[in-house]
Design a protein around this motif. Sequence first.
Motif, PDB file in Angstrom:
ATOM      1  N   ALA A 496     -53.824  -0.846  -0.364  1.00  0.00           N
ATOM      2  CA  ALA A 496     -53.403   0.437  -0.382  1.00  0.00           C
ATOM      3  C   ALA A 496     -53.957   1.486   0.340  1.00  0.00           C
ATOM      4  CB  ALA A 496     -53.040   0.787  -1.871  1.00  0.00           C
ATOM      5  N   HIS A 497     -55.387   1.205   0.076  1.00  0.00           N
ATOM      6  CA  HIS A 497     -56.542   1.936   0.850  1.00  0.00           C
ATOM      7  C   HIS A 497     -57.387   1.215   1.298  1.00  0.00           C
ATOM      8  CE1 HIS A 497     -54.274   4.955  -2.116  1.00  0.00           C
ATOM      9  NE2 HIS A 497     -54.829   3.954  -3.033  1.00  0.00           N
ATOM     10  N   HIS A 498     -57.870   1.457   2.624  1.00  0.00           N
ATOM     11  CA  HIS A 498     -58.743   0.695   3.546  1.00  0.00           C
ATOM     12  C   HIS A 498     -59.930   1.519   3.877  1.00  0.00           C
ATOM     13  CE1 HIS A 498     -58.761  -2.624   6.595  1.00  0.00           C
ATOM     14  NE2 HIS A 498     -59.910  -2.256   6.158  1.00  0.00           N
ATOM     15  N   TRP A 499     -61.214   0.936   3.711  1.00  0.00           N
ATOM     16  CA  TRP A 499     -62.349   1.662   4.203  1.00  0.00           C
ATOM     17  C   TRP A 499     -63.230   0.556   5.064  1.00  0.00           C
ATOM     18  CZ3 TRP A 499     -60.596   2.594  -0.662  1.00  0.00           C
ATOM     19  CH2 TRP A 499     -60.488   4.088  -1.035  1.00  0.00           C
ATOM     20  N   ARG A 500     -63.759   1.156   6.244  1.00  0.00           N
ATOM     21  CA  ARG A 500     -64.597   0.044   7.181  1.00  0.00           C
ATOM     22  C   ARG A 500     -66.112   0.573   6.722  1.00  0.00           C
ATOM     23  NH1 ARG A 500     -62.561   0.768  11.546  1.00  0.00           N
ATOM     24  NH2 ARG A 500     -64.172   2.595  12.634  1.00  0.00           N
ATOM     25  N   VAL A 501     -66.829  -0.608   6.309  1.00  0.00           N
ATOM     26  CA  VAL A 501     -68.362  -0.489   6.438  1.00  0.00           C
ATOM     27  C   VAL A 501     -69.208  -0.646   7.818  1.00  0.00           C
ATOM     28  CG1 VAL A 501     -70.520  -0.857   5.218  1.00  0.00           C
ATOM     29  CG2 VAL A 501     -68.086  -1.019   4.001  1.00  0.00           C
ATOM     30  N   GLU A 502     -69.789   0.362   8.255  1.00  0.00           N
ATOM     31  CA  GLU A 502     -70.274   0.372   9.484  1.00  0.00           C
ATOM     32  C   GLU A 502     -71.863   0.549   9.498  1.00  0.00           C
ATOM     33  OE1 GLU A 502     -68.466   3.524  11.785  1.00  0.00           O
ATOM     34  OE2 GLU A 502     -66.498   2.403  12.070  1.00  0.00           O
TER      35      GLU A 502
END
Length: 557
Positions: A496-502
Amino acid sequence: MLRALDIRDMLIIDRLELEFQPGLNVLTGETGAGKSILLDSLGFVLGWRGRAELVRAGAAQGEVTAVFELASDHPARRVLAEAGIEAEGELILRRVNTEGGRKTAWVNDRRVSGEVLRALSDELLELHGQHDDRGLLDPRGHRLMLDEFAQAGPAIAETRAAWAARRAARKTLAAAQEQIAALKAEEEYLRHAVAELDALDPQPGEEAELDSTRRRMQGAERVRGDIARAHQVISGEGAEGLVADAMRWLDGAVEAAEGRLDPVMEALARALDALGEAETGVRDALDAMEVDPRALEAAEERLFALRGLARKHDVMVDELAEFADGLRGRLRALDASEGDMAELEAAVRAADAAYDAAARALTSLRSEAGTRLSSAMAAELAPLKLDRAVFEVDIAPAEPGPEGRDDVSFRVATNPGAPAGPLSRIASGGELSRFLLALKVCLTGDNAGKTLIFDEIDRGLGGATANAVGRRLARLADGAQVLVVTHSPQVAALGAHHWRVEKSVSAGPTGEITTSRVVPLGETDRIDEIARMLAGDTVTEAARGAARVLLEDADAA
């Protein structure tokens, strides 16, 4: 529910602020981008024991703040109440780690210990990974999970109370047996000593009275000898007789003395009267001070007997009566012990029966719940491509304890006809992840208010199986909060919610500096990220198309 996470100067993170949401929260990124650092930081603020050095190189200290939303009936409020911490709807945890390794924590601006943080962690959050050894795979926790599934709280409370009553009854009986054994060991002494004391019958204050009587009689005997000698001197055989003789001798000479002896005769008459009175007084004194030798001997013998008995028992003479009462009490306890022991043994039998009934009822409840959990697991395993696997709840007899006498373990068989074995030994990595997830779906009721974190639980899975895992995670997140660290595009698409770790490398004053950041993804960025997960470093239009299909399928679900 975890609302926010603020990380400052931890490992390769200089400053990071995250706001999480209800439902399925997905974190993706390349290997080594820093996803594990997020979990390390979250574990740090929750008091978990992890890495020793977390402070970013060059920083004086690292700091993590986590904000949780608490319902009015959240179990964490009990921990807060025990720690004397007030909380309304928001709970703020903050922990600082200095460069020297010192750690300091606060809960709602109240300084707390690591133990309080860990107690709160148990109620706020649950972490599961592919090789989970803290939660579902720990055999010691299987009974606790089954009890939660069975809603066995009241039955456990009754069993605990019966166990406590049983222990108390047995302790009382053991103490009585020990006391009686000690009394029996000295029974001969007790009976002899009581008989001896009863025969003498010592009384408080008797020693002083006997000693006074003895001294008085001994003194009287010495004085009476002097009085007797005085009586002899003034009696008829002594002065009185001589005066009487003198008067008889003078009586014949009175007439010839022509009155000169009249005063003498009068004086002698008076002296004779006085001597008579003195003799009477001395004789009365002798009679009054007459001592019976047998009485003196009796007084001395009793006094010596009392003192000898006091020395024998190492007490004062005036304490003999009280000492005798104590010995009689021990004898009465010994004589009455047969009846008392019968009552205590009956109480133990009743307590044993009560515990046995409570433990049997608890075993029955667990057995019924085990059957229901096995059926629920069968329904969950089929969509996870484990339709031929068998999950069993094994309940075996165990040593009695406050929570019953059952040993509970989860056992599985992944191949038809194969014997079931421990969950952690039988299932492969991918299978293990799916068993864990199925269990969490079935046991969702025991995680009220908890944030569930799954760290790469889908490792090694792909295609339809990964999709099935993602759908079960989404189901688990329905009405709750789930955080998933994943490399699976199928799982990521269902978030439902998406984060990308960079991770990025930049030039610094002393060389290159590596930092990690977390980026919330919008619709377009999300398509690109899932396409990267599908295709690798080179993202093609075909990969983007496949990513759109995954997202559309997720929305349709």
